[in-house]
Design a protein around this motif. Structure first.
Motif, PDB file in Angstrom:
ATOM      1  N   GLN A 159      77.399 -30.157  25.807  1.00  0.00           N
ATOM      2  CA  GLN A 159      77.900 -28.838  25.403  1.00  0.00           C
ATOM      3  C   GLN A 159      77.185 -27.713  26.135  1.00  0.00           C
ATOM      4  OE1 GLN A 159      78.019 -27.933  21.250  1.00  0.00           O
ATOM      5  NE2 GLN A 159      80.091 -28.714  21.120  1.00  0.00           N
ATOM      6  N   ASN A 160      75.872 -27.840  26.303  1.00  0.00           N
ATOM      7  CA  ASN A 160      75.119 -26.790  26.982  1.00  0.00           C
ATOM      8  C   ASN A 160      75.549 -26.653  28.435  1.00  0.00           C
ATOM      9  OD1 ASN A 160      73.787 -26.339  24.638  1.00  0.00           O
ATOM     10  ND2 ASN A 160      71.898 -27.404  25.222  1.00  0.00           N
ATOM     11  N   ARG A 161      75.793 -27.812  29.093  1.00  0.00           N
ATOM     12  CA  ARG A 161      76.261 -27.747  30.484  1.00  0.00           C
ATOM     13  C   ARG A 161      77.589 -26.993  30.548  1.00  0.00           C
ATOM     14  NH1 ARG A 161      74.164 -32.929  30.794  1.00  0.00           N
ATOM     15  NH2 ARG A 161      76.191 -33.913  30.529  1.00  0.00           N
ATOM     16  N   LEU A 162      78.484 -27.269  29.569  1.00  0.00           N
ATOM     17  CA  LEU A 162      79.795 -26.631  29.538  1.00  0.00           C
ATOM     18  C   LEU A 162      79.643 -25.122  29.333  1.00  0.00           C
ATOM     19  CD1 LEU A 162      82.864 -27.241  29.510  1.00  0.00           C
ATOM     20  CD2 LEU A 162      82.718 -27.302  27.021  1.00  0.00           C
ATOM     21  N   GLN A 163      78.789 -24.736  28.365  1.00  0.00           N
ATOM     22  CA  GLN A 163      78.596 -23.312  28.081  1.00  0.00           C
ATOM     23  C   GLN A 163      78.021 -22.584  29.287  1.00  0.00           C
ATOM     24  OE1 GLN A 163      76.275 -23.125  24.512  1.00  0.00           O
ATOM     25  NE2 GLN A 163      78.045 -23.440  23.186  1.00  0.00           N
ATOM     26  N   GLN A 164      77.086 -23.242  30.004  1.00  0.00           N
ATOM     27  CA  GLN A 164      76.502 -22.621  31.191  1.00  0.00           C
ATOM     28  C   GLN A 164      77.575 -22.404  32.260  1.00  0.00           C
ATOM     29  OE1 GLN A 164      73.306 -25.299  32.001  1.00  0.00           O
ATOM     30  NE2 GLN A 164      72.021 -24.430  30.386  1.00  0.00           N
ATOM     31  N   ALA A 165      78.499 -23.376  32.370  1.00  0.00           N
ATOM     32  CA  ALA A 165      79.570 -23.265  33.361  1.00  0.00           C
ATOM     33  C   ALA A 165      80.490 -22.094  33.002  1.00  0.00           C
ATOM     34  CB  ALA A 165      80.358 -24.570  33.433  1.00  0.00           C
ATOM     35  N   VAL A 166      80.824 -21.966  31.705  1.00  0.00           N
ATOM     36  CA  VAL A 166      81.693 -20.868  31.260  1.00  0.00           C
ATOM     37  C   VAL A 166      81.006 -19.529  31.514  1.00  0.00           C
ATOM     38  CG1 VAL A 166      82.730 -19.760  29.230  1.00  0.00           C
ATOM     39  CG2 VAL A 166      82.925 -22.239  29.530  1.00  0.00           C
ATOM     40  N   ALA A 167      79.704 -19.449  31.172  1.00  0.00           N
ATOM     41  CA  ALA A 167      78.958 -18.206  31.364  1.00  0.00           C
ATOM     42  C   ALA A 167      78.907 -17.839  32.843  1.00  0.00           C
ATOM     43  CB  ALA A 167      77.543 -18.359  30.799  1.00  0.00           C
ATOM     44  N   ALA A 168      78.679 -18.835  33.707  1.00  0.00           N
ATOM     45  CA  ALA A 168      78.609 -18.593  35.148  1.00  0.00           C
ATOM     46  C   ALA A 168      79.959 -18.087  35.652  1.00  0.00           C
ATOM     47  CB  ALA A 168      78.204 -19.869  35.879  1.00  0.00           C
TER      48      ALA A 168
ATOM     49  N   PRO B   8      91.701  -7.881   6.307  1.00  0.00           N
ATOM     50  CA  PRO B   8      90.760  -8.649   7.126  1.00  0.00           C
ATOM     51  C   PRO B   8      91.412  -9.299   8.349  1.00  0.00           C
ATOM     52  CG  PRO B   8      91.350  -9.885   5.153  1.00  0.00           C
ATOM     53  CD  PRO B   8      92.034  -8.557   5.045  1.00  0.00           C
ATOM     54  N   GLY B   9      90.647  -9.360   9.423  1.00  0.00           N
ATOM     55  CA  GLY B   9      91.091 -10.010  10.656  1.00  0.00           C
ATOM     56  C   GLY B   9      89.919 -10.052  11.614  1.00  0.00           C
ATOM     57  N   LEU B  10      89.887 -11.037  12.494  1.00  0.00           N
ATOM     58  CA  LEU B  10      88.771 -11.148  13.434  1.00  0.00           C
ATOM     59  C   LEU B  10      88.923 -10.148  14.576  1.00  0.00           C
ATOM     60  CD1 LEU B  10      88.099 -14.975  13.951  1.00  0.00           C
ATOM     61  CD2 LEU B  10      86.647 -13.306  12.774  1.00  0.00           C
ATOM     62  N   THR B  11      90.149 -10.001  15.079  1.00  0.00           N
ATOM     63  CA  THR B  11      90.378  -9.129  16.227  1.00  0.00           C
ATOM     64  C   THR B  11      90.474  -7.672  15.786  1.00  0.00           C
ATOM     65  OG1 THR B  11      91.546 -10.935  17.278  1.00  0.00           O
ATOM     66  CG2 THR B  11      91.879  -8.756  18.220  1.00  0.00           C
ATOM     67  N   ARG B  12      91.199  -7.450  14.695  1.00  0.00           N
ATOM     68  CA  ARG B  12      91.321  -6.107  14.120  1.00  0.00           C
ATOM     69  C   ARG B  12      91.184  -6.221  12.612  1.00  0.00           C
ATOM     70  NH1 ARG B  12      95.530  -6.312  17.412  1.00  0.00           N
ATOM     71  NH2 ARG B  12      96.860  -6.815  15.636  1.00  0.00           N
ATOM     72  N   CYS B  13      90.167  -5.567  12.073  1.00  0.00           N
ATOM     73  CA  CYS B  13      89.940  -5.535  10.634  1.00  0.00           C
ATOM     74  C   CYS B  13      90.235  -4.097  10.193  1.00  0.00           C
ATOM     75  CB  CYS B  13      88.477  -5.896  10.378  1.00  0.00           C
ATOM     76  SG  CYS B  13      88.138  -6.482   8.741  1.00  0.00           S
ATOM     77  N   GLY B  14      91.365  -3.903   9.515  1.00  0.00           N
ATOM     78  CA  GLY B  14      91.724  -2.554   9.089  1.00  0.00           C
ATOM     79  C   GLY B  14      90.858  -2.110   7.922  1.00  0.00           C
ATOM     80  N   VAL B  15      90.424  -0.835   7.945  1.00  0.00           N
ATOM     81  CA  VAL B  15      89.619  -0.279   6.857  1.00  0.00           C
ATOM     82  C   VAL B  15      90.153   1.108   6.520  1.00  0.00           C
ATOM     83  CG1 VAL B  15      87.413  -1.503   7.096  1.00  0.00           C
ATOM     84  CG2 VAL B  15      87.942   0.352   8.662  1.00  0.00           C
ATOM     85  N   VAL B  33      89.578   0.982  12.249  1.00  0.00           N
ATOM     86  CA  VAL B  33      89.700  -0.449  12.525  1.00  0.00           C
ATOM     87  C   VAL B  33      88.368  -0.943  13.073  1.00  0.00           C
ATOM     88  CG1 VAL B  33      90.913  -2.209  13.866  1.00  0.00           C
ATOM     89  CG2 VAL B  33      92.142  -0.198  13.073  1.00  0.00           C
ATOM     90  N   VAL B  34      87.894  -2.062  12.546  1.00  0.00           N
ATOM     91  CA  VAL B  34      86.723  -2.721  13.123  1.00  0.00           C
ATOM     92  C   VAL B  34      87.261  -3.801  14.062  1.00  0.00           C
ATOM     93  CG1 VAL B  34      84.672  -4.119  12.644  1.00  0.00           C
ATOM     94  CG2 VAL B  34      85.327  -2.276  11.063  1.00  0.00           C
ATOM     95  N   ARG B  35      86.941  -3.684  15.343  1.00  0.00           N
ATOM     96  CA  ARG B  35      87.469  -4.636  16.330  1.00  0.00           C
ATOM     97  C   ARG B  35      86.359  -5.539  16.853  1.00  0.00           C
ATOM     98  NH1 ARG B  35      92.462  -2.515  18.380  1.00  0.00           N
ATOM     99  NH2 ARG B  35      92.725  -0.367  17.679  1.00  0.00           N
ATOM    100  N   THR B  36      86.716  -6.776  17.182  1.00  0.00           N
ATOM    101  CA  THR B  36      85.757  -7.644  17.873  1.00  0.00           C
ATOM    102  C   THR B  36      86.473  -8.316  19.027  1.00  0.00           C
ATOM    103  OG1 THR B  36      86.068  -9.775  16.745  1.00  0.00           O
ATOM    104  CG2 THR B  36      84.712  -8.143  15.597  1.00  0.00           C
ATOM    105  N   PRO B  37      85.768  -8.526  20.140  1.00  0.00           N
ATOM    106  CA  PRO B  37      86.404  -9.108  21.332  1.00  0.00           C
ATOM    107  C   PRO B  37      86.798 -10.569  21.103  1.00  0.00           C
ATOM    108  CG  PRO B  37      84.046  -8.759  21.707  1.00  0.00           C
ATOM    109  CD  PRO B  37      84.350  -8.207  20.356  1.00  0.00           C
ATOM    110  N   ALA B  38      88.040 -10.898  21.476  1.00  0.00           N
ATOM    111  CA  ALA B  38      88.580 -12.239  21.239  1.00  0.00           C
ATOM    112  C   ALA B  38      87.793 -13.309  21.992  1.00  0.00           C
ATOM    113  CB  ALA B  38      90.052 -12.283  21.642  1.00  0.00           C
ATOM    114  N   ASP B  39      87.106 -12.936  23.090  1.00  0.00           N
ATOM    115  CA  ASP B  39      86.400 -13.955  23.866  1.00  0.00           C
ATOM    116  C   ASP B  39      84.939 -14.107  23.432  1.00  0.00           C
ATOM    117  OD1 ASP B  39      85.559 -11.539  24.815  1.00  0.00           O
ATOM    118  OD2 ASP B  39      85.693 -12.077  26.941  1.00  0.00           O
ATOM    119  N   ALA B  40      84.514 -13.363  22.408  1.00  0.00           N
ATOM    120  CA  ALA B  40      83.132 -13.515  21.928  1.00  0.00           C
ATOM    121  C   ALA B  40      83.036 -14.748  21.045  1.00  0.00           C
ATOM    122  CB  ALA B  40      82.716 -12.270  21.151  1.00  0.00           C
ATOM    123  N   GLU B  41      81.816 -15.250  20.867  1.00  0.00           N
ATOM    124  CA  GLU B  41      81.617 -16.406  19.989  1.00  0.00           C
ATOM    125  C   GLU B  41      81.873 -16.003  18.546  1.00  0.00           C
ATOM    126  OE1 GLU B  41      77.952 -18.551  20.344  1.00  0.00           O
ATOM    127  OE2 GLU B  41      78.133 -18.572  22.528  1.00  0.00           O
TER     128      GLU B  41
END
Lengths: 177, 177
Positions: A159-168, B8-15, B33-41
């Motif tokens: 998993q760490n290798r995969l995450q490093q690849a995505v980050a890169a 509630p929503g991860l991408t857009r949380c209406g308040v 709206v509280v927004r969070t990036p879809a590509d974040a963990e």
């Protein structure tokens, strides 16, 4: 590597800490269950879970937190509570900067028993053997939490290798954008 | 009564914060709206939602938080994220001792439009009218959050009576047990 495994649930949230590296005997550091009363209000149950998880993080200082990945297609009646309990566990870990890994139930079963369709008893038996315990941890949620931690220790290198690849890849995209 | 509604929503949380009492004109105190990036963990997204909700609680000090009740039978792909975002909102409120109320989407629609099957545009139009705004709040999540707050102000008297009855019944059971 010290990992806190969390088998999320509103009524019983299994927690287990395992230490070790892939290819070496593993050590159980602690195991338990965070419980909340079924008749309490949902918000109060989530606060109780937060408090419980925080105690485990304070006491055992894990480097990773492994949480069961919840799927909507499972038992519809309990899945919402499971999703909400898992959110609290992920929030507690991420707030402290501890990396969170999600593993599916079949990944966990496959990691510890060799079969993604193993039953609870088989998982409990293998957790007992791998951690050299006298008896399977009870309830099953506690054993599942240990299995999650074991699964993470064994899967982490890949998993760490995969995450490093995505980050890169993201860094590269950022540079060329 | 000052209520923070959370759609509630991860991408857009209406308040949205509404102040008033049933039977009197209502006032909008704030919407966003509280927004969070879809590509974040996922863990980091939950931390960002926590931070956003905390800011709204700090700034507007609501007496109640009304959150949309999430059902598993809805859109399976997004429902887990919705459940997780709602868990964070409930946790933030309960941690401060602010009572949390859950209302279903059809309760909210019925409260503001008279029909539990009203569409987004109808809800937006009624929110605009009830709060005497110049235009419907955008995005729809923000309008839905205001509708939740309005719904709570109008339903609260009945809900409070019910909760008092349940509490009284539990006290009675405790005494006779």
């Amino acid at each position: 590597m010290r990992v806190l495994g969390v088998d999320p649930g509103l009524t019983r949230c299994g927690v287990g800490v395992v230490e070790g590296v892939a290819g070496r005997p593993l050590t159980m550091v602690g195991v338990g269950v965070v419980r909340t009363p079924a008749d309490a209000e949902l918000g109060h149950r989530l606060v109780a879970i937060e408090r419980g998880i925080e105690q485990w993080l304070d006491e055992h200082r894990p480097e990773y937190v492994a949480v069961e990945r919840v799927f909507a297609q499972h038992n519809v009646r309990t899945v919402m509570g499971t999703a909400q309990a898992s959110a609290v566990a992920m929030l507690c870990a991420s707030r402290r900067g501890i990396p969170v890994a999600l593993h599916t139930p079949s990944e966990v079963k496959a990691a510890v028993t060799g079969s993604g369709r193993a039953d609870k008893a088989q998982v409990g038996a293998m957790v007992t053997r791998l951690l050299r315990l006298d008896a399977p941890p009870k309830p099953a949620d506690a054993a599942d939490a240990l299995a999650l931690a074991i699964c993470h220790i064994w899967r982490a290198p890949a998993q760490n290798r995969l995450q490093q690849a995505v980050a890169a890849h993201r860094t590269l995209k950022g540079r060329t954008a």
